[in-house]
Motif scaffolding. Sequence first.
Motif, short mmCIF file in Angstrom:
data_model
loop_
_atom_site.label_atom_id
_atom_site.label_comp_id
_atom_site.label_asym_id
_atom_site.label_seq_id
_atom_site.Cartn_x
_atom_site.Cartn_y
_atom_site.Cartn_z
N ALA A 13 -17.79 27.52 -13.63
CA ALA A 13 -19.02 26.74 -13.81
C ALA A 13 -20.16 27.61 -14.35
N MET A 14 -20.25 28.84 -13.85
CA MET A 14 -21.31 29.74 -14.33
C MET A 14 -21.08 30.11 -15.80
N ILE A 15 -19.84 30.37 -16.17
CA ILE A 15 -19.53 30.70 -17.57
C ILE A 15 -19.83 29.51 -18.47
N ALA A 16 -19.45 28.31 -18.01
CA ALA A 16 -19.74 27.10 -18.79
C ALA A 16 -21.25 26.93 -18.97
N ALA A 17 -22.00 27.12 -17.90
CA ALA A 17 -23.45 26.96 -17.97
C ALA A 17 -24.08 27.97 -18.93
N ILE A 18 -23.64 29.20 -18.88
CA ILE A 18 -24.17 30.23 -19.79
C ILE A 18 -23.82 29.89 -21.24
N TYR A 19 -22.60 29.42 -21.46
CA TYR A 19 -22.19 29.03 -22.81
C TYR A 19 -23.09 27.91 -23.34
N VAL A 20 -23.33 26.90 -22.51
CA VAL A 20 -24.17 25.77 -22.92
C VAL A 20 -25.58 26.25 -23.24
N VAL A 21 -26.15 27.06 -22.38
CA VAL A 21 -27.52 27.54 -22.61
C VAL A 21 -27.60 28.34 -23.91
N LEU A 22 -26.64 29.25 -24.11
CA LEU A 22 -26.67 30.05 -25.34
C LEU A 22 -26.49 29.18 -26.58
N THR A 23 -25.63 28.18 -26.51
CA THR A 23 -25.43 27.28 -27.65
C THR A 23 -26.69 26.49 -27.93
N VAL A 25 -29.92 27.16 -26.90
CA VAL A 25 -31.06 28.00 -27.26
C VAL A 25 -30.95 28.50 -28.70
N PHE A 26 -29.73 28.84 -29.11
CA PHE A 26 -29.51 29.35 -30.46
C PHE A 26 -28.91 28.27 -31.36
N ALA A 27 -29.27 27.01 -31.13
CA ALA A 27 -28.70 25.89 -31.89
C ALA A 27 -28.80 26.06 -33.40
N PRO A 28 -29.89 26.56 -33.96
CA PRO A 28 -29.93 26.71 -35.42
C PRO A 28 -28.84 27.64 -35.97
N LEU A 29 -28.38 28.58 -35.16
CA LEU A 29 -27.32 29.48 -35.59
C LEU A 29 -25.94 28.98 -35.19
N GLN A 35 -22.33 29.90 -39.50
CA GLN A 35 -22.74 29.87 -38.11
C GLN A 35 -22.36 31.15 -37.40
N VAL A 36 -23.27 31.59 -36.57
CA VAL A 36 -22.99 32.71 -35.67
C VAL A 36 -23.32 32.18 -34.29
N ARG A 37 -22.32 31.63 -33.63
CA ARG A 37 -22.53 31.04 -32.32
C ARG A 37 -22.52 32.17 -31.29
N ILE A 38 -23.71 32.53 -30.84
CA ILE A 38 -23.88 33.64 -29.90
C ILE A 38 -23.02 33.42 -28.65
N ALA A 39 -22.90 32.17 -28.22
CA ALA A 39 -22.12 31.84 -27.03
C ALA A 39 -20.66 32.24 -27.17
N GLU A 40 -20.15 32.35 -28.40
CA GLU A 40 -18.76 32.75 -28.60
C GLU A 40 -18.51 34.19 -28.18
N VAL A 142 -18.21 41.69 -32.58
CA VAL A 142 -19.29 42.65 -32.32
C VAL A 142 -19.96 42.38 -30.97
N LEU A 143 -20.56 41.20 -30.84
CA LEU A 143 -21.27 40.89 -29.58
C LEU A 143 -20.31 40.80 -28.40
N GLY A 144 -19.11 40.28 -28.63
CA GLY A 144 -18.12 40.19 -27.56
C GLY A 144 -17.72 41.56 -27.04
N MET A 145 -17.54 42.52 -27.93
CA MET A 145 -17.18 43.87 -27.49
C MET A 145 -18.36 44.58 -26.82
N VAL A 146 -19.58 44.30 -27.27
CA VAL A 146 -20.76 44.84 -26.58
C VAL A 146 -20.79 44.30 -25.15
#
Length: 163
Positions: A13-23, A25-29, A35-40, A142-146
């Motif tokens: 649930a926490m991972i889902a919530a963070i994914y939703v928020v990142l998607t 908040v960064f909707a234009p991307l 697209q660079v979906r930060i949530a990915e 890149v971001l995933g490995m960071v």
Amino acid sequence: MKNKNISTMTQAAMIAAIYVVLTYVFAPLSFGEVQVRIAESLTILPLFTPAAIPGLFIGCLIGNILGGAMLPDIIFGSLATLLGAVFTYRLRNKNKFLAPLPPIAANTVIVPFVLRFGYGVALPIPLMMLTVGIGELASCGVLGMVLYYALNKYKNMVFKPCC
């Protein structure tokens, strides 16, 4: 056993919530041909916990719905993230540098067809595969490995199942 299930559901649930928020908040991307979906970047989390698999799928599903995605995107975009998460989990005992490859591959292959047939984007599919692939490489690779290196120090504290 019951506490372990609650812990797993809570992590998902926490991972889902963070994914939703990142998607959101960064909707234009997060949407479109380029697209660079930060949530990915969160698709690295199955290396730490199997709870990330349903968490990422549900997060992507809800993120696509709230982002105003078309039905094919909601279904197939979320399935691409699910496929990526499952195969990342299966690579957990292999080379960690291979972990971003399943979500990159799944989204690079599936999303361009969603863009073409769900949204009517007239760009050539190979071009959209290139643009989506580059975005996935940036977010997952890149971001995933960071994120992996940031969390790896704390994996026994953060992702430890209860009881």
